[in-house]
Structure formats: structure tokens, C-alpha cells
Design an enzyme around this catalytic site. Structure first.
Site, PDB file in Angstrom:
ATOM      1  N   GLY A   1      20.841 -73.610  71.046  1.00 17.46           N
ATOM      2  CA  GLY A   1      20.276 -73.268  72.351  1.00 17.46           C
ATOM      3  C   GLY A   1      18.759 -73.306  72.323  1.00 17.46           C
ATOM      4  N   GLU A   2      18.149 -72.639  73.297  1.00 13.56           N
ATOM      5  CA  GLU A   2      16.681 -72.589  73.437  1.00 13.56           C
ATOM      6  C   GLU A   2      16.057 -73.961  73.719  1.00 13.56           C
ATOM      7  OE1 GLU A   2      14.386 -70.441  70.470  1.00 13.56           O
ATOM      8  OE2 GLU A   2      16.128 -69.271  69.905  1.00 13.56           O
TER       9      GLU A   2
END
Length: 348
Positions: A312-313
Site C-alpha cells: 500500500g501507500e
């Protein structure tokens, strides 16, 4: 939301000129595959065959999810604030990965449970986290539309700062549960087929997570044919914000990169809201989460990277940038047939 009515298609003339330019370069035709198509697509998005990706930005939508209280995560909601602050301070995973590729990173508070005491976090807080989808709708329709509008606004503001490309990312404990619920409904697949272990669960909690997704769908009875209804009942402020980023890319003609499964769910929602938004999306990788490939297939997009990523991110999305840079180095090369004693390749 009215802005999405103004979305128009890709600039066909710019794409044709980009295609002709590719064919003038001394190499076998179409030999850079999807990367060539992406450069032509960017030409169509911007209306300019002289493609440039000089200014880049990763936008990380941060929000908390009420479903965390159901015990479907390994960590508590306090981690969302911790990571959001780290992103804003430039010390998180996405910052480390963005730095070599000269990419700015913005952390956006869409709905973190606490008040962020950090001026570097862009404050677009709608509420202190969503409601628990196992018992009620995550958001009101008004909140959902506001979150989408904030995402569109961010693209507008970045476009005004001459940003050439945007990477989507998120941070929100519990958002693999909300995204699994949304994916289950939009794809018409059973929860156990689209739900993964997220940041890591043992088998007992994993089974509980699947049942929580099932319960959320049964409790809220979302209308599969109404993406805003699905999003408001089962999603989150982070997902809604990224949905706005994808729609904003289409409104303001900026290419927007899909990251992992949560970003892909947002892309699917944008696609269902306005199918033309797909033309403004670039697909980076296919998530390790089980719904990842299903969602991309549903949108009709093919990932370039298959590396079992699930951090993610925006960390997967950012990895598309050096590949595009490499393609652009060839695209802008003087290594052309006209300058060499060799004949052009021809299409059959």
C-alpha cells in the site's frame, strides 16, 4: 460532482502523432509493448505527443475505518495516524521509494480518528473515521460525495502546479476489509473469493474477517448498480478520496496511476461512475490480495508488474515511474531510421 459530466475522450490526433513517432525510432515495432501504449495514452490525455513526466506526485489518502472494532486487523487504528505523520515528514516507505524517482508525496487526512497536529498533513477531514460497516453504513451519501470532491479538487490543484502524473496511495487500518466488501458487491463475487489477509492475520481472524465482510453486505444491502450507494455503505473516506483522484484525472486530463487492491477498488468505482475515466488510468501492478486481478480484469486493464506486492501507500504504483522514464528515454532518442542506413520496419 457535476464536473465529471465534462469528461471527454482521449485526443486521437495526439495519440496518432505519438504512434508515428514511436514507429520512427530504430527498433522493431511495438517492441516496448504496454510501455509504448502508455506513452501514447499520456499523449492522448494531455493532447500533446511531446510527452513529459517531469513533475510527479504521490497522493496518500489517510482515514480510519469503524470496522476495526470487529477485530479484523492485526493492529489498532492508532497506526493510521502514526504512518500519516511519517508520510508527511518524509520518513515512511512511500517516501523512501519515491525519492529516487523525484516524486513529491502528500499525506491527506480524509478521516483519521484523531486530530493531526502536523501542518504538513493536508487536512481534508470529513469525520473522525467511518461507522462500523458490520452494523450500519460507513458514510452518508453527502460525506461520500464530499470525499470524492476533495479528491477531484486535489487533482485540480496539482494540475495548477504543473504536475504531470499522479500516483494514488492510501493508509488506513481496516481498509482491506472495506475494499473487500466493495469488491464483493461490484464484482458479484462471494466474500471468501475476494477477501485476503491484509497486513497479516491468523486463520481464525481471517475467517472472522470474511464473515464480517459478509455481515456488512447483508446488513447494508447495497445496490450493486449504484456505485455511490456501494461506496457510502461499505467503503471509507480513503477509498472515496482516491475515487475522486481517478475522476479528477479525467476531468483535468492528468494521468493517474493505480496502486494496489484498495486503489484498484477506487478505480473500479470511478469507472462505474463514469466509464470514460478508465482512459486516464495507468495500471502499475497486480496486488497479492485475491481481488487484485479480478478488479483490473473488470475495468479492462493489464498490469505491467506482478511482484506479489501488498504494502500500500502507493509503493507499487511508484515503481511504474522508472519504467515510464526508460520508455521516454527511447521515445525522445535521436536513434531514428532517418539517421541510420537501415530501412524502417513495416506493419503487416
Amino acid at each position: 460532482m457535476n464536473r465529471i459530466k465534462n469528461i471527454s475522450g482521449l485526443d486521437v490526433k495526439a495519440m496518432q502523432k505519438s504512434h508515428e513517432h514511436w514507429n520512427s525510432i530504430a527498433k522493431p515495432l511495438n517492441s516496448l509493448g504496454i510501455l509504448e501504449k502508455y506513452i501514447m495514452q499520456i499523449a492522448g490525455i494531455t493532447g500533446n505527443p511531446n510527452v513529459k513526466l517531469n513533475k510527479r506526485c504521490a497522493v496518500i489518502m489517510c482515514a480510519d475505518n469503524g470496522v476495526v472494532c470487529e477485530g479484523v486487523t492485526q493492529t489498532g487504528s492508532e497506526v493510521t495516524e502514526i504512518v500519516a505523520n511519517a508520510v508527511a515528514e518524509g520518513t515512511s516507505n512511500i517516501n523512501r521509494m519515491a525519492q529516487p524517482f523525484n516524486t513529491d508525496v502528500i499525506a491527506v487526512d480524509m478521516g483519521i480518528k484523531s486530530d493531526i497536529q502536523n501542518d504538513k498533513v493536508l487536512n481534508r477531514k470529513i469525520a473522525y473515521g467511518t461507522k462500523n460497516i458490520a452494523h450500519e453504513s460507513a458514510m452518508t451519501l453527502q460525506q461520500t460525495e464530499q470525499a470524492i470532491s476533495y479528491g477531484i479538487d486535489i487533482v485540480r490543484d496539482l494540475k495548477n502546479k504543473n504536475t504531470d502524473i499522479i500516483v494514488t496511495g492510501e493508509m488506513g487500518i481496516g481498509n482491506t476489509t472495506t475494499s473487500s466488501a466493495v469488491a464483493s458487491v461490484l464484482l458479484g463475487k462471494a466474500p471468501e473469493l475476494v477477501t485476503g489477509k491484509g497486513s497479516g492475520l491468523d486463520e481464525v481472524r481471517f475467517k472472522h474477517k470474511i464473515e464480517t465482510v459478509r455481515k456488512a453486505i447483508e446488513t447494508n444491502s447495497p445496490d450493486r448498480n449504484n456505485p455511490l450507494d456501494v461506496l457510502s455503505k461499505l467503503g471509507g473516506f480513503d477509498i472515496a478520496g482516491m475515487t475522486g483522484l481517478f475522476l479528477g484525472g479525467a476531468v483535468y486530463r492528468v494521468p493517474v496511476i493505480i496502486d494496489g487492491v484498495i486503489s484498484a477498488v477506487s478505480a473500479l468505482l470511478a469507472y462505474r461512475i463514469n466509464p470514460q475515466s478508465r482512459d486516464f488510468m495507468l495500471c502499475s501492478h497486480v496486488s497479492k490480495e485475491p481481488a487484485g486481478k479480478m478488479i483490473l480484469d473488470e475495468i479492462g486493464l493489464k498490469p505491467i508488474i506482478n511482484a506479489e506486492l501488498c504494502l500500500g501507500e502507493g509503493t507499487g504504483g511508484i515503481l511504474l515511474l522508472p519504467m515510464l522514464d526508460g520508455a521516454l528515454s527511447v521515445y525522445n532518442s535521436a536513434h531514428k531510421f532517418e539517421n541510420l542506413p537501415m530501412e524502417r520496419y513495416v506493419e503487416f
